[in-house]
Design a protein around this motif. Structure first.
Motif, mmCIF file in Angstrom:
data_model
loop_
_atom_site.group_PDB
_atom_site.id
_atom_site.type_symbol
_atom_site.label_atom_id
_atom_site.label_comp_id
_atom_site.label_asym_id
_atom_site.label_seq_id
_atom_site.Cartn_x
_atom_site.Cartn_y
_atom_site.Cartn_z
ATOM 1 N N LEU A 12 -1.170 0.754 6.175
ATOM 2 C CA LEU A 12 -0.273 -0.329 6.567
ATOM 3 C C LEU A 12 -0.185 -0.458 8.085
ATOM 4 C CD1 LEU A 12 2.565 0.119 3.934
ATOM 5 C CD2 LEU A 12 0.874 -1.722 4.036
ATOM 6 N N GLN A 13 -0.213 0.651 8.774
ATOM 7 C CA GLN A 13 -0.179 0.629 10.236
ATOM 8 C C GLN A 13 -1.426 -0.087 10.772
ATOM 9 O OE1 GLN A 13 -0.060 4.538 12.003
ATOM 10 N NE2 GLN A 13 0.582 3.757 13.990
ATOM 11 N N GLU A 51 5.453 -0.731 1.928
ATOM 12 C CA GLU A 51 5.005 0.585 1.488
ATOM 13 C C GLU A 51 5.528 0.829 0.083
ATOM 14 O OE1 GLU A 51 5.379 5.288 2.692
ATOM 15 O OE2 GLU A 51 5.719 3.783 4.249
ATOM 16 N N ASP A 108 0.859 -1.180 0.000
ATOM 17 C CA ASP A 108 0.000 0.000 0.000
ATOM 18 C C ASP A 108 0.899 1.234 0.000
ATOM 19 O OD1 ASP A 108 -3.285 0.179 0.782
ATOM 20 O OD2 ASP A 108 -2.147 2.053 0.810
ATOM 21 N N VAL A 109 0.428 2.275 -0.654
ATOM 22 C CA VAL A 109 1.193 3.512 -0.760
ATOM 23 C C VAL A 109 0.992 4.380 0.496
ATOM 24 C CG1 VAL A 109 -0.594 4.913 -1.896
ATOM 25 C CG2 VAL A 109 1.820 5.308 -2.436
ATOM 26 N N GLU A 110 -0.019 4.057 1.275
ATOM 27 C CA GLU A 110 -0.407 4.886 2.408
ATOM 28 C C GLU A 110 0.049 4.259 3.739
ATOM 29 O OE1 GLU A 110 -1.299 7.528 4.708
ATOM 30 O OE2 GLU A 110 -1.886 8.024 2.656
ATOM 31 N N PRO A 111 0.995 4.894 4.450
ATOM 32 C CA PRO A 111 1.505 4.354 5.723
ATOM 33 C C PRO A 111 0.403 4.103 6.764
ATOM 34 C CG PRO A 111 2.838 6.226 5.012
ATOM 35 C CD PRO A 111 1.667 6.148 4.079
#
Length: 191
Positions: free
Chosen positions: A72-73, A91, A66-69
């Protein structure tokens, strides 16, 4: 981040009972015929809608890209809660997948290709990371006005996406419509 990208503050929309009823992840994953030792990549993994059930179908690695941290968190917490040891969070963007070529038996791209700019680059990357004979499961919004989903000008017509798959070495084996708003493509890497 481009204006096409999904905003993390709306992540609750990604995993709700209505969506699970319409698009049951375990049932859809059956289309990939996942084997016990297969490697998967979930592109635009988000909250893990497909990542988590896929991790239960293989003993091997499931890469959640995923491009969005923030996504992912959140997914990392879910993976930890479920004690999954075969999920690796990455990421990165679909246009530049940070993995070696021909690593995956299967790629999942659920409601994410309409965000890819340019689409051609994203499809080339999908093909690059897939092993020959590997399969793709893609779900997208049909290019028609609906109450939910991305703006109409971001959507990709189903026949246009199927043609783009074919042009990038991904032979479309199945094109179906689980609803009047969505379509599903299963494709296989030909080389």
């Amino acid at each position: 981040m481009t204006e096409r990208r999904f905003k993390p503050e709306h992540m609750k929309k990604l995993d709700n009972p209505e969506r699970r009823k319409l698009l049951p992840p375990h049932k859809l994953l059956e289309l990939l015929e996942i084997q016990d030792n297969d490697i998967l990549i979930d592109l635009g993994a988000g909250t893990g809608y497909f990542t988590i059930p896929a991790a239960s179908l293989t003993r091997n690695k499931v890469y959640a890209l995923d491009v969005e941290p923030q996504m992912l968190q959140y997914l990392g917490k879910r993976v930890e809660e479920q004690k999954l040891d075969n999920v690796e969070l990455i990421e990165g963007a679909i246009e530049h997948i940070p993995l070696t070529g021909q690593i995956a038996d299967h790629v999942i791209a659920s409601f994410v290709l309409h965000e890819v700019e340019p689409l051609e680059k994203g499809l080339q990357e999908m093909s690059r990371v897939l092993k020959p004979g590997g399969k793709v499961l893609c779900i997208e919004w049909e290019k028609k006005q609906t109450v939910q989903g991305p703006p109409l000008h971001h959507r990709i017509q189903s026949n246009e996406l199927a043609k783009a798959f074919d042009e990038n070495g991904l032979l479309v084996e199945k094109l179906t419509y689980p609803s009047d708003q969505h379509y599903l493509i299963v494709a296989r890497k030909t080389k």
